[in-house]
Design an enzyme around this catalytic site. Structure first.
Site, PDB file in Angstrom:
ATOM      1  N   GLU A 177       0.698  -1.064   0.053  1.00 29.45           N
ATOM      2  CA  GLU A 177       0.053   0.106  -0.147  1.00 29.45           C
ATOM      3  C   GLU A 177       0.998   1.254  -0.023  1.00 29.45           C
ATOM      4  OE1 GLU A 177      -1.880   1.140   3.929  1.00 29.45           O
ATOM      5  OE2 GLU A 177      -1.577  -1.186   4.103  1.00 29.45           O
TER       6      GLU A 177
ATOM      7  N   CYS B  67      -3.405  -4.018   4.256  1.00 23.71           N
ATOM      8  CA  CYS B  67      -2.303  -4.979   4.787  1.00 23.71           C
ATOM      9  C   CYS B  67      -2.643  -6.317   4.273  1.00 23.71           C
ATOM     10  CB  CYS B  67      -2.334  -5.109   6.355  1.00 23.71           C
ATOM     11  SG  CYS B  67      -1.818  -3.321   7.021  1.00 23.71           S
TER      12      CYS B  67
ATOM     13  N   HIS C 203      -1.459 -11.101  11.579  1.00 26.33           N
ATOM     14  CA  HIS C 203      -0.935  -9.766  11.023  1.00 26.33           C
ATOM     15  C   HIS C 203      -0.810  -8.872  12.444  1.00 26.33           C
ATOM     16  CE1 HIS C 203      -1.129  -5.940   9.238  1.00 26.33           C
ATOM     17  NE2 HIS C 203      -2.268  -5.561   9.877  1.00 26.33           N
TER      18      HIS C 203
END
Length: 388
Positions: free
Chosen positions: A79, A111, A233
């Site tokens: 990103e 993400c 994550h």
């Protein structure tokens, strides 16, 4: 035929900021950052590094000449793109000398982009068993000086070579995913720094984890006891712990999952937020540092991208895994970093390519990385392989 992650490479910059130093400079109790957020250090990215150079530096560590010729797809999840049209993957393909017969493209969904790349790579190899796919996940996390999100910044890259008969993680081809249009985090075209509602984003992250884990469990008749560990994550390490605590109890297996989480968070706590690469740094840390995981053990992986997309999927540890090799690669990078003062960090943070355009030249004399960004000339980015 098994398909999955055959090799993993990691790269981050030569500079870091200590979270206790940041807390003291911002008038906060250091334990708010060290314990409450769960971060010790964060990488600080100099202007001579961007997502292209970091991804190339990560991939260069793992790719042989034979790999470069066998790769027929390069997927770059980020990103922090360097161009609104041209993909970062094309630059990396060129810098590394990967076959020109490869498809190269970029994926964006906050993400989640790296995981989208992993799943696309799996499908491609399933149809073309002799293929190898390079999946790159690189980002620079920026929230702004003095903001609430400043403590969750960072940056770096993970490179994954995917193939049949993988030597690190064999994917089960079992996943559950959930998406919804949510404004918990976004970055308008005119901003280098992200806009985030931190508490809301954390709540959504946990909700998406529970939704996808529930769906996965129902779809494949698996329970928590089927997993030897879980990878998350991690924009900051406490976030993953909060999610894990929603599905565990006081039993022995749950306590083992907590122990494995402690191993998995080690590198994330020292590097900070990698956005698309955070899940895979967490996986790398888990595999490198666990004292009990064995080949054949199943790992659950939760991927989340704000805005929002979540996915829970799984894989089993490959028989040929070499944890010491994985650990040595990361720890060598981390051990050789330079600690910045808060004023030095703020000055480096403010430097970089201006959004307004114009020619810029960076001095790369202090950057010992193989691939560096020298600046921008005539609206073109200038990269250099310092080993050429």
């Amino acid at each position: 035929m098994t398909i999955g992650i055959d090799k993993m490479g990691f790269f981050t910059s030569d500079y870091y900021l200590d979270m206790a130093d940041l807390a003291n400079a911002r008038g906060e109790d250091p334990n708010k950052y060290l314990i409450g957020i769960g971060q010790k250090n964060q990488a600080v990215i100099p202007p001579t590094q961007d997502v292209v150079t970091m991804a190339a530096n990560a991939a260069a560590k793992i790719l042989s000449d034979d790999d470069k010729q066998a790769i027929d797809m390069v997927i770059f999840g980020t990103e922090t793109g360097v161009d609104n049209s041209k993909s970062a993957a094309i630059y990396v393909q060129s810098l590394l000398g990967i076959s020109n017969s490869a498809r190269s493209f970029e994926i964006k969904q906050a993400c989640y982009g790296g995981t989208a790349g992993v799943q696309m790579a799996f499908d491609h190899i399933a149809m073309h068993p002799e293929s190898k796919v390079l999946v790159l996940a690189a980002d620079i996390a920026r929230y702004g000086i003095g903001t609430a999100g400043e403590v969750t910044q960072g940056g770096g890259a993970i490179a994954m070579l995917m193939s049949q008969d993988p030597k690190i993680l064999a994917l089960d081809n079992q996943s559950a995913f959930y998406s919804e249009n949510i404004m918990d985090f976004w970055r308008p075209f005119y901003r280098r720094d992200a806009i985030v509602d931190g508490h809301y984003s954390t709540d959504i992250y946990i909700d998406f984890f529970n939704q996808t884990f529930k769906d996965y469990s129902a779809k494949y008749q698996r329970t928590l006891s089927d997993f030897s560990a879980m990878a998350f994550h991690l924009p900051f390490t406490k976030m993953g712990l909060k999610a894990l605590r929603t599905v565990i109890d006081d039993g022995a297996h749950s306590q083992q999952l907590l122990k494995e989480f402690d191993h998995s968070k080690k590198y994330n706590a020292l590097v900070g937020n990698l956005y698309t690469g955070s899940l895979y740094l967490n996986l790398l840390s888990l595999l490198a540092n666990s004292k009990t995981l064995q080949p054949g053990d199943r790992i659950g992986l939760f991927s989340y991208g704000s805005g929002a997309q979540g996915e829970f999927y799984s894989g089993t540890i490959a028989p040929e895994i070499q944890p010491q090799s994985l650990a040595g690669q990361v720890e060598q990078v981390i051990a050789n970093r330079t600690r910045l003062s808060v004023p030095e960090y703020e000055a480096m943070y403010a430097n970089g390519l201006p959004n307004a355009g114009g020619d810029v030249t960076f001095d790369a004399a202090d950057d010992d990385s193989r691939f560096v960004l020298l600046g921008r000339q005539a609206d073109q980015l200038v990269y250099r392989d310092q080993q050429a």
